[in-house]
Design a protein around this motif. Structure first.
Motif, PDB file in Angstrom:
ATOM      1  N   UNK A   1       0.830  -1.200   0.000  1.00  0.00           N
ATOM      2  CA  UNK A   1       0.000   0.000   0.000  1.00  0.00           C
ATOM      3  C   UNK A   1       0.866   1.253   0.000  1.00  0.00           C
ATOM      4  N   UNK A   2       1.946   1.215   0.762  1.00  0.00           N
ATOM      5  CA  UNK A   2       2.828   2.379   0.840  1.00  0.00           C
ATOM      6  C   UNK A   2       3.378   2.725  -0.537  1.00  0.00           C
ATOM      7  N   UNK A   3       3.659   1.732  -1.344  1.00  0.00           N
ATOM      8  CA  UNK A   3       4.185   1.986  -2.682  1.00  0.00           C
ATOM      9  C   UNK A   3       3.132   2.600  -3.589  1.00  0.00           C
ATOM     10  N   UNK A   4       1.866   2.350  -3.318  1.00  0.00           N
ATOM     11  CA  UNK A   4       0.794   2.915  -4.146  1.00  0.00           C
ATOM     12  C   UNK A   4       0.511   4.378  -3.785  1.00  0.00           C
ATOM     13  N   UNK A   5       0.985   4.830  -2.643  1.00  0.00           N
ATOM     14  CA  UNK A   5       0.770   6.214  -2.244  1.00  0.00           C
ATOM     15  C   UNK A   5       1.611   7.141  -3.116  1.00  0.00           C
ATOM     16  N   UNK A   6       1.181   8.373  -3.243  1.00  0.00           N
ATOM     17  CA  UNK A   6       2.014   9.355  -3.932  1.00  0.00           C
ATOM     18  C   UNK A   6       3.243   9.653  -3.083  1.00  0.00           C
ATOM     19  N   UNK A   7       4.250  10.257  -3.686  1.00  0.00           N
ATOM     20  CA  UNK A   7       5.487  10.551  -2.961  1.00  0.00           C
ATOM     21  C   UNK A   7       5.207  11.448  -1.758  1.00  0.00           C
ATOM     22  N   UNK A   8       4.331  12.441  -1.952  1.00  0.00           N
ATOM     23  CA  UNK A   8       4.034  13.350  -0.842  1.00  0.00           C
ATOM     24  C   UNK A   8       3.270  12.635   0.269  1.00  0.00           C
ATOM     25  N   UNK A   9       2.383  11.700  -0.116  1.00  0.00           N
ATOM     26  CA  UNK A   9       1.631  10.938   0.901  1.00  0.00           C
ATOM     27  C   UNK A   9       2.575  10.037   1.690  1.00  0.00           C
ATOM     28  N   UNK A  10       3.531   9.412   0.997  1.00  0.00           N
ATOM     29  CA  UNK A  10       4.498   8.556   1.706  1.00  0.00           C
ATOM     30  C   UNK A  10       5.303   9.372   2.692  1.00  0.00           C
ATOM     31  N   UNK A  11       5.781  10.533   2.255  1.00  0.00           N
ATOM     32  CA  UNK A  11       6.588  11.371   3.148  1.00  0.00           C
ATOM     33  C   UNK A  11       5.766  11.800   4.366  1.00  0.00           C
ATOM     34  N   UNK A  12       4.499  12.121   4.125  1.00  0.00           N
ATOM     35  CA  UNK A  12       3.659  12.574   5.239  1.00  0.00           C
ATOM     36  C   UNK A  12       3.413  11.426   6.220  1.00  0.00           C
TER      37      UNK A  12
END
Length: 461
Positions: free
Chosen positions: A28-39
């Protein structure tokens, strides 16, 4: 029928609430956008039970919510999602994936959002959950509203909810469901055969009374609910210390549970001939108070020696149960905030129930887990009947000793039930000492959803 906290349109646009477990987190983390992962990383989110993260979109709104998956049964996992009601910003949300018990997740969410607002305004969150296809939103709304009304009754202090107010709540319920209702008050209680209800409530400036509601077809399953309605309990002449009196506005919690359960049964349109009996009193102190050592007559014809005036609830229930028993219902249920011993044994979250009917006990245990309305069985241990022996009357209403107080109270009540085909007694606490999913701090309606589920099953609803 809809509800403000539930979106009935399963296709409505909604923000995803991703239910995450450890094994699926990396994918799931890989499906997040880069900004969502960072947040998510900045928040230190990990998919542990009870953890959540609200991830923003590019405009500063909510893009998605991550929630750690709970552990336990499907019922426990779904009910735990109710905690979202206290953390989600305004908006419409969808649980992904849909929990196995989505009905319980929606119920817990709505019950978690409850607030008692009679005396002060409260900021109400407007987060809504989308109901999956096939959800009976109308049934959920009926349950949510019935529980909220019961909680309101428990939370209302005695200066605004006396015996008259409790009886008025039954009358209002009858009006909503086109049921028949009668109220017997004051001296008429003696003339109509309720001497113990009168004796307990006669010292208060608001007269004791008994409300009696009847609804449904004569040939339906005959179900009678009885609820202890002590608007406030000082303890009478055996007065409580102030610390024990602080929450005594909730001593009508049994009546609130019975009223909520009756509301659910009638609202569901079940093939039931329902009767709701609520004796309503205030256990006050004056020159008219009943005394320790008094011997009271009862509707059943059993003479009762008073061992302690602070054990008043079982006295009013005894007269009410005797009335209910006279028509031999298929199922007789009483709800009562009856003993501190029950709390010592099982704590505030787990009401004990007592019955001699093994099939009924098995059904209650099974349905309790299914609807996540927890209860636990205690025995009606016959040999303890001797603890209620009296030297001057047929029975003493307390044992006078420190042991088995919840059981001896139920054994006293059992003497007033002889014709009912099945009887069960619930010793409820009616209060949440702290907030948990689906159960905010304050007044609570315990075992009502369970009995509604039982009646629905037995009535074929």
């Amino acid at each position: 029928m809809t509800h403000p906290l539930i979106e009935a349109d399963a296709a409505a646009p909604a923000i995803p609430v991703e239910i995450v477990e450890a094994s699926g987190w990396e994918a799931l983390r890989e499906r997040l956008s880069a900004s969502e992962r960072r947040f998510a990383d900045a928040l230190g989110f990990s998919p542990k039970p009870g953890r959540h993260a609200i991830l923003p979109d590019a405009e500063g709104g909510v893009a998605r919510v991550l929630v750690g998956r709970e552990t336990g049964s499907p019922e426990e996992e779904a009910f735990a999602l109710g905690r979202l009601a206290s953390v989600l910003p305004e908006g419409t949300y969808r649980l992904e994936p849909t929990p196995e018990r989505a009905d319980l997740a929606l119920l817990s969410f709505a019950l978690s959002a409850y607030a008692f607002t009679r005396y002060r305004s409260a900021s109400m969150r407007r987060a809504r959950l989308v109901a999956p296809v096939g959800t009976d939103v109308a049934a959920l709304a009926r349950t949510i509203d019935a529980v909220a009304h019961g909680r309101d009754l428990v939370n209302t202090p005695a200066n605004d909810l006396g015996p008259d107010g409790i009886a008025d709540a039954v009358v209002a319920l009858a009006s909503r469901h086109q049921a028949e209702v009668s109220v017997i008050a004051g001296e008429d209680l003696i003339a109509r055969g309720f001497p113990m209800v009168h004796a307990v409530g006669r010292a208060a400036d608001r007269a004791p009374r008994l409300a009696d509601l009847v609804w449904g077809p004569a040939d339906g399953l005959k179900v009678t609910l009885v609820g202890k309605g002590v608007a406030f309990d000082t303890g009478g002449l055996d007065i409580k210390p102030s610390s024990a009196m602080a929450l005594m506005k909730k001593d009508m919690g049994g009546a609130a549970a019975a009223i909520a359960c009756a509301d659910m049964i009638m609202g569901s349109g079940l093939n039931v001939r329902l009767r709701l009996i609520v004796p309503a009193v205030e256990n006050a102190i004056s020159g008219a108070s009943f005394r320790p050592g008094d011997v009271l007559p009862s509707r059943k014809g059993i003479s009762v020696e008073i061992g302690n005036t602070d054990a008043e609830g079982r006295l009013i229930l005894a007269d009410a149960l005797a009335l209910a028993d006279e028509e031999a219902p298929d199922l007789l249920v009483d709800f009562a905030t009856l003993t501190g011993a029950a709390r010592v044994a099982l704590g505030p979250d787990l009401p004990p129930f007592m019955t001699d009917d093994e099939a009924l006990a098995a059904d209650l245990a099974r349905l309790s887990a299914r609807v996540h309305d927890p209860v636990w069985r205690l025995p009606l241990w016959g040999p303890y009947d001797r603890l209620l022996d009296s030297k001057i009357a047929d029975v003493n209403h307390i044992s006078g000793g420190p042991h088995a107080g919840a059981i001896t109270a139920a054994l006293f009540l059992r003497r007033f039930v002889s014709a009912a085909k099945a009887w069960v007694h619930f010793d409820v606490f009616a209060w949440n000492p702290s907030t948990r999913p689906g159960r905010p701090e304050g007044g609570e309606v315990q075992a009502a959803r369970l009995i509604h589920a039982l009646v629905a099953e037995r009535a074929g609803g």
